[in-house]
Design a protein around this motif. Structure first.
Motif, PDB file in Angstrom:
ATOM      1  N   SER A  72     -93.404 -17.135 -55.320  1.00 38.66           N
ATOM      2  CA  SER A  72     -92.360 -16.939 -56.335  1.00 38.66           C
ATOM      3  C   SER A  72     -91.588 -18.228 -56.568  1.00 38.66           C
ATOM      4  CB  SER A  72     -91.416 -15.806 -55.911  1.00 38.66           C
ATOM      5  OG  SER A  72     -90.537 -16.199 -54.864  1.00 38.66           O
ATOM      6  N   LYS A  99     -91.594 -20.305 -60.272  1.00 40.68           N
ATOM      7  CA  LYS A  99     -90.358 -20.609 -61.002  1.00 40.68           C
ATOM      8  C   LYS A  99     -90.150 -22.115 -61.150  1.00 40.68           C
ATOM      9  CE  LYS A  99     -87.490 -18.024 -62.251  1.00 40.68           C
ATOM     10  NZ  LYS A  99     -87.280 -17.365 -63.571  1.00 40.68           N
ATOM     11  N   VAL A 149     -90.217 -13.376 -62.490  1.00 37.46           N
ATOM     12  CA  VAL A 149     -90.839 -13.156 -61.181  1.00 37.46           C
ATOM     13  C   VAL A 149     -89.950 -12.247 -60.343  1.00 37.46           C
ATOM     14  CG1 VAL A 149     -91.816 -14.228 -59.117  1.00 37.46           C
ATOM     15  CG2 VAL A 149     -91.845 -15.465 -61.307  1.00 37.46           C
ATOM     16  N   THR A 150     -90.552 -11.193 -59.808  1.00 41.00           N
ATOM     17  CA  THR A 150     -89.846 -10.266 -58.924  1.00 41.00           C
ATOM     18  C   THR A 150     -90.639 -10.108 -57.637  1.00 41.00           C
ATOM     19  OG1 THR A 150     -88.996  -9.045 -60.829  1.00 41.00           O
ATOM     20  CG2 THR A 150     -88.873  -7.954 -58.683  1.00 41.00           C
ATOM     21  N   ALA A 177     -85.612 -18.812 -53.375  1.00 42.49           N
ATOM     22  CA  ALA A 177     -86.134 -18.015 -54.496  1.00 42.49           C
ATOM     23  C   ALA A 177     -85.003 -17.516 -55.376  1.00 42.49           C
ATOM     24  CB  ALA A 177     -86.961 -16.845 -53.953  1.00 42.49           C
ATOM     25  N   VAL A 225     -85.482 -15.947 -59.028  1.00 44.44           N
ATOM     26  CA  VAL A 225     -86.391 -14.853 -58.666  1.00 44.44           C
ATOM     27  C   VAL A 225     -85.561 -13.620 -58.313  1.00 44.44           C
ATOM     28  CG1 VAL A 225     -88.159 -14.093 -57.026  1.00 44.44           C
ATOM     29  CG2 VAL A 225     -88.126 -16.474 -57.811  1.00 44.44           C
ATOM     30  N   ARG A 226     -85.984 -12.451 -58.783  1.00 47.53           N
ATOM     31  CA  ARG A 226     -85.346 -11.192 -58.371  1.00 47.53           C
ATOM     32  C   ARG A 226     -85.985 -10.706 -57.076  1.00 47.53           C
ATOM     33  NH1 ARG A 226     -85.740 -10.275 -63.740  1.00 47.53           N
ATOM     34  NH2 ARG A 226     -87.671  -9.088 -63.473  1.00 47.53           N
TER      35      ARG A 226
END
Length: 421
Positions: A18, A22, A30-31, A109, A114-115
């Motif tokens: 991730s 990104k 992105v999760t 992240a 990023v989630r």
């Protein structure tokens, strides 16, 4: 290429992928989905080597600095065999707490957008809606299991039983300890991962496991027995386990996992979901991170998703071949420990370092040791020759020039100094 990516599994592979995605394109959505609460993890510490750290620095210097700052280092390996011990100087190794590594990667992240969805289990029946779904959910991957026939998953069990423990003892070197009991040998690998302690993996053959009663002991009883057996190397420090229930559940045999293919439509396997290698070579986390690097690069450089996933699989399969071979040979070395354990400690430790050799199982250990020593001396001579060769050549050339100057002055190319007597 991919606009929306779902990484299922919040281990090192999923988190680092991730981060890389990104960094390649901040517009990627992105999760990361992790079934456990944030901050909870199994295991204790992980190991890695200088080569991995160099690659982490190239790809994301910020997280690499944090990983290095929170790692411990060693260069020595120590083997305790009964009452004897031997120490060897080797390559620089690193250890870091798994919880610390995951915290560093999760923070990085988040910083990149990023989630992270913790306590969010994902099964094969309810995969996230995304352009790419990454199964980074470990050897027991629910996503892979749901399509087991397609992936062609094969699992091969080893022979020896093992348990993953921690201790407050901080080892100053990568430590091996071999203890003989009335029921056979039992051994431990120990390495520090921070000022708070070390990982300690204990392993033994099935007959030793049952003979010592470890198959029947509960967790507390097993820890007391192991602390007694390894008291000399633990220096009185206790062992700890994070499992619950009976110890027999925490003494599995290692399962080597392979897959015929690593992708299905927009679903791809990463890390332990795709492959496992025996823990005795200490490569699991490194391989997972290298998978993430290769997948991120393929997604950036290839024009279509099928092409990217096919390229990723080809590249990583080729890279894994020597590692998987080394892992098999390493596991077999320990399974055949009686073949080596009665050698003098320095010889046994030398062959422990050579356990990845495909030739070792087919030669008498003492003969292999002598051949290896002779080869080592030859290589040392070669290195000295390579180092001194230019110096010797320059010296010879200088002497020839000096002799040539004398001959030139005498007017005779073959003139020699007159004898004065």
């Amino acid at each position: 290429m991919c606009v929306k990516v779902a990484c299922v599994g919040g281990g090192p592979a999923g988190l680092y992928l991730s981060i890389l995605l990104k960094r390649q394109d901040p517009a990627h959505d992105v999760t990361v989905y992790e079934r456990d609460p944030e901050g909870s993890t199994y295991g204790w510490g992980v190991t890695y080597w200088r080569g991995l750290l160099d690659r982490l620095r190239e790809l994301d210097p910020g997280s690499a600095r944090a990983v290095e700052e929170h790692s411990v280092r060693w260069r020595d390996g120590v083997a305790h065999v009964g009452g004897l011990a031997t120490r060897h100087h080797g390559d620089e190794g690193f250890g870091i707490g798994r919880h610390r590594l995951l915290a560093i990667l999760a923070a990085r992240a988040r910083e990149l957008g990023v989630r992270l969805e913790f306590e969010h289990p994902v099964t094969g029946a309810n995969p996230p809606a995304a352009d790419l779904v990454v199964a980074a959910d470990g050897a027991g991957s629910a996503l892979r299991t749901h399509h087991a026939d397609h992936f062609g998953t094969e699992i091969t069990g080893g022979r020896d039983h093992y348990v993953w423990l921690g201790t407050a003892k901080v080892f100053d070197a990568f430590t091996f300890a071999f203890v003989e009991t009335d029921h056979g040998w039992i051994w431990a690998y120990g390495y520090g991962f921070g000022p708070e302690g070390s990982t300690c993996v204990v392993e033994c053959a099935p007959g030793t496991w049952t003979g010592l009663g470890l198959d029947r002991a509960d967790e507390a009883e097993a820890l007391v027995l192991l602390e007694k057996l390894f008291a000399d190397v633990l220096d009185g420090h206790p062992l700890s386990a994070r499992s619950s229930g009976r110890a027999s559940a925490a003494w599995p045999v290692f399962r080597t996992l392979t897959n015929r293919t690593w992708s299905r439509d927009n679903l791809v396997l990463l890390g332990d979901a795709a492959h496992t290698t025996h823990y005795s070579i200490g490569a699991g986390t490194t391989l997972a991170l290298e998978d993430a690097m290769a997948l991120a690069t393929a997604l950036r450089e290839r024009d279509t998703l099928p092409d990217a996933l096919a390229h990723y699989e080809r590249e990583r399969r080729a890279a894994l071949l020597p590692v998987q071979s080394a892992a098999r040979l390493s596991a077999q070395w320990y399974e055949n420990l009686p073949r080596y354990i009665h050698l003098p400690p320095e010889q046994m430790f030398a062959l422990l370092g050579q356990r990845h050799s495909p030739l070792l199982p087919h030669l008498p250990p003492r003969l292999y040791y002598r051949i290896d020593r002779a080869a080592g001396r030859l290589e040392t001579l070669r290195r000295v020759k390579r180092r001194l060769g230019p110096v010797i050549a320059r010296t010879v050339q200088a002497r020839r020039l000096a002799a040539g100057d004398g001959r030139a002055r005498s007017g005779r190319p073959d003139a020699v100094p007159a004898h004065r007597g």
